[in-house]
Write an enzyme that holds these catalytic residues in place. Structure first.
Site: not given
Ligand code: NOJ
Length: 562
Positions: A98, A200, A259, A332-333
């Site tokens: 990541d 990210d 992302e 994970h989000d």
């Molecule tokens: C996206 C990540 O997937 C998330 O977990 C994170 O809180 C934010 N970006 C900030 O890095």
């Protein structure tokens, strides 16, 4: 369309904090992951995407990095990491790290230097602005984690920008020195043999010049607004990514996924068209917003298959000729997919398999999130203090403690949408703490672990795990699953998602029932042309009995004759 490894691969995401603890401190770690590599090999995945393992004060569980070139104390050492990389490579699995480079931690040496004085050579590594005449903030942007996106720093009397928490200051990509420092850090990892990078919020690195305040209908003076239009897919983002390619990525054989919240199909083409030399694929978010009402994710709204399918279909068609899709239903989000899009009660196993079928038969690269392959579900903690996620706590403070909102409504929203749904520890067996730790887990386990766990899944030939294993194997045996053209059928059906994939004279039919009642499939020609069922989540004999009806959450993939 070029045939490449990363199009054919299936990726498995590990959230290290919650995967496997090896030393009893209640926090997952690298040695824990090493002890589970045979499990990943048995599943058959090609790539592991590891959420951040770098040094971090863990304000946002590793997405706030204080040293990009070292490993977080709780997770182990660089030596452990090398062993993990070797262990994966020995098993033919690649490692995707990541890369969090929109922001760092406020404890990173660069930021400590940057905040020390306006004249620091590192000042411009971050985004500093003076206060307004009455001390007000430079603009009205809100942070994605609630509250303002600006924090006043007493030392120099200026504000710094943080799109996420105040411990995650945004890096200033306008500064070529910062960019070169990041490229150097990327080379550090790629030289060690890293095979891929998940970037990210990479579409937030370029902010509109002047950082203008957001305009929003009915906004009171001093009120905050989103501001996303000024930092998502900003003016220089493509220039930066192309530079990153020239200076780093092009020198390695590396898989990349960005992302990109808020990216449209048109944006995604710009990021992923092969001749543009930026990224290979992006994570789009439109389908993750399908159950959000006005005001965003915490305003939970019912989703419909029609809405979900329209979005997925648009992306399938939009990236058919240029670019490439990544396919995911959770991470994970996000909440657990079976609780969100399937049924986590009576039809948990069947509906998890149905969603797995969707994930592996659309065109794109599938991403599996840890625990998805055993059908892990959302949790409903009744006490706010059992949640650990900064996003949840900040939001609760803003909406309830300070905003006077209703506790129960917000707790329900956390039950549906909170990120900790995905972060409860991995359920390995039915022993205490599900075999995740011998200590006290950092986040409570999902109480369903006695029923839902890896040991149980491996002992049951009909488990979700073996269904994933079969889907992954089928993708390797049948290029049609990767490269076949996608065509939608029954575009108006409220409960069935039906489509075909076609490659070099071969044609497959995919039928997915998204509800708990039987559905009639009005596709006479296709059904008559079925020559073989390739995979189904119901036993074969039954599937053959009545081809025209799909049972609750039934999924069927069939070969069609001419
Ligand atoms: C996206 C990540 O997937 C998330 O977990 C994170 O809180 C934010 N970006 C900030 O890095």
């Amino acid at each position: 369309m070029n045939r490449t490894f990363w199009k054919e691969a299936v990726v498995y995401q590990i959230y290290p904090r919650s995967f496997q603890d090896s030393n009893g401190d209640g926090i997952g770690d690298l040695r824990g992951i090493i002890s589970r590599l045979d499990y990943l090999q048995e599943l058959g995945v090609d790539v592991v995407w590891l959420s951040p393992v770098y040094k971090s004060p863990n304000d946002d569980n590793g997405y706030d990095i204080s040293d990009y070139e070292d490993i977080m104390d709780e997770f182990g050492t660089l030596g452990d990491w090398e062993e993990l990389l070797n262990g994966l490579h020995t098993r033919g699995i690649k490692l995707m790290m990541d890369l969090v480079i929109n922001h760092s931690s406020d404890e990173h040496a660069w930021f400590l230097e940057s905040r020390s004085s306006k004249d620091s050579p590192y000042r411009d590594y971050y985004i500093w602005r003076p206060a307004g005449p009455d001390g007000e903030m430079p603009n009205n942007w809100s942070s994605i984690f609630s509250g303002p996106a600006w924090e006043l720093d007493e030392k120099t009397g200026e504000y710094f920008l943080h799109l996420f928490s105040r411990k995650q200051p945004d890096l200033n990509w306008e500064n070529p020195k910062l960019r070169d420092a990041l490229y150097k850090m990327m080379a550090f990892w790629l030289d060690k043999g890293v095979d891929g990078l998940r970037m990210d919020v990479i579409n937030m690195i370029s902010k509109v010049e002047g950082l203008p305040s957001a305009h929003q209908e009915g906004l009171a003076p001093g009120e905050l607004a989103g501001g996303g239009e000024y930092y998502m897919n900003g003016p220089r983002v493509h220039e930066y990514l192309q530079e990153m390619n020239r200076k780093v990525l092009a020198k390695y054989d590396v898989m990349t996924v960005g992302e990109t919240p808020g990216a449209t199909v048109e944006d995604a083409i710009l990021y992923t068209a092969e001749d543009r030399q930026e990224l290979q694929m992006v994570f789009q978010f439109e389908h993750m917003d399908v159950d959000s009402g006005p005001g965003g994710k915490w305003n939970v709204a019912p989703w419909t298959l029609t809405k979900l399918r329209d979005i997925l279909h648009k992306w399938q068609v939009g990236l058919a000729e240029q670019g490439w899709n990544s396919l995911y239903l959770n991470n994970h989000d996000q909440p657990r997919m079976v609780s969100r899009f399937g049924d986590d009660g009576e039809y948990r196993v069947i509906s998890a398999k149905m969603l797995a079928t969707l994930l592996h038969t659309l065109k794109g690269t599938p991403y599996i999130y840890q625990g998805e392959e055993i059908g892990m579900t959302n949790v409903k903690f009744s006490r706010l203090e059992d949640y650990k996620d900064i996003e949840i706590h900040n939001m609760y403070r803003e909406k309830v403690t300070e905003g006077g909102g209703d506790h129960d409504t917000i707790l329900n929203a956390i039950h549906s949408k909170g990120r900790d749904n995905a972060r409860t520890p991995m359920q390995w067996d039915s022993s205490a703490n599900a075999g995740f730790t011998e200590g006290t887990p950092w986040l409570k386990l999902n109480p369903r672990y006695e029923e839902i766990n890896v040991e149980q899944a491996l002992a049951d030939p009909d488990s979700i795990f073996y269904y994933y294993q079969k889907l992954i194997r089928l993708r390797k045996e049948h290029p049609i699953m990767v490269y076949g053209d996608y065509e939608l059928l029954l575009p108006e059906h409220e409960n069935i998602y039906a489509y075909t994939r076609t490659l070099e004279g071969e044609r497959w039919l995919i039928l997915l029932n998204f509800c708990e009642t039987p559905q009639t499939v009005e596709l006479l020609d296709e059904l008559n042309a079925v020559t073989e069922t390739i995979i189904s989540n119901y036993p074969e004999e039954q599937a053959a009995m009545d081809r025209g009806t799909l049972r609750p959450y039934e999924a069927r993939v069939c070969r069609l004759g001419s």
